[in-house]
Design an enzyme around this catalytic site. Sequence first.
Site, PDB file in Angstrom:
ATOM      1  N   VAL A   1       0.877  -1.113   0.023  1.00 34.89           N
ATOM      2  CA  VAL A   1       0.127   0.040  -0.027  1.00 34.89           C
ATOM      3  C   VAL A   1       0.908   1.403   0.079  1.00 34.89           C
ATOM      4  O   VAL A   1       2.177   1.289   0.459  1.00 34.89           O
ATOM      5  CB  VAL A   1      -0.930   0.051   1.321  1.00 34.89           C
ATOM      6  CG1 VAL A   1      -2.019  -0.860   1.086  1.00 34.89           C
ATOM      7  CG2 VAL A   1      -0.365  -0.050   2.517  1.00 34.89           C
ATOM      8  N   SER A   2       0.392   2.317  -0.299  1.00 37.01           N
ATOM      9  CA  SER A   2       1.236   3.657  -0.551  1.00 37.01           C
ATOM     10  C   SER A   2       1.543   4.406   0.665  1.00 37.01           C
ATOM     11  O   SER A   2       2.493   5.157   0.985  1.00 37.01           O
ATOM     12  CB  SER A   2       0.634   4.565  -1.430  1.00 37.01           C
ATOM     13  OG  SER A   2       0.500   3.855  -2.831  1.00 37.01           O
ATOM     14  N   THR A   3       0.260   4.383   1.569  1.00 36.97           N
ATOM     15  CA  THR A   3       0.457   5.263   2.818  1.00 36.97           C
ATOM     16  C   THR A   3       0.369   4.456   3.956  1.00 36.97           C
ATOM     17  O   THR A   3      -0.132   3.346   4.271  1.00 36.97           O
ATOM     18  CB  THR A   3      -0.513   6.301   2.741  1.00 36.97           C
ATOM     19  OG1 THR A   3      -1.858   5.532   2.863  1.00 36.97           O
ATOM     20  CG2 THR A   3      -0.398   7.135   1.645  1.00 36.97           C
TER      21      THR A   3
END
Length: 187
Positions: A8-10
Amino acid sequence: MIYGYARVSTTDQSTEIQEKALRDAGAELVRSERVSATSRAGRTELETLLAFMRAGDILLVTRIDRLARSVHDLTSIVAELEKKGSFLRATEQPVDTSSPAGRAFLQMMGVFAELETAIRAERQAEGIAKAKRAGKYKGRPADMPMVERVFNLKAQGLGATEIARAAGITRAHVYRVLARQGGLLAA
């Protein structure tokens, strides 16, 4: 061996759904991380998996955009797998690099992932420009402890290079901080 990779990015997002889907699809080992996929830099879990892959192993992801957001990075990862005799599969897309059709679909998905990233960046830039015109966007708030540190180091007579090293920022950032705060530049 089937290795699962979830990303995931964050930090406020969770990899749990991806991890479960990967295990349900047969992944024997799942590694996950919270980092952007716009480049391979800083993706230690992915690098660890790639280092362990051997001939016949499978790298399993839920979707291609979990692995890479640029055709260059995707091609690089797939080439690394191919050199080892390993394969890439996705649980939610018909991607399987062990077949010609799966490789073709992978290449198309890579192009679309890169396009999606470019469009998102374009929209974000348009939104920021509009907010600036309306006077609602002032940029990122200053990190006051870092700003204070830059000024303290400057007061000690250090130059921009030494300040940057000591504060863990770039020289350009040192100059911006000093210029913004009026502590102009004999650095």
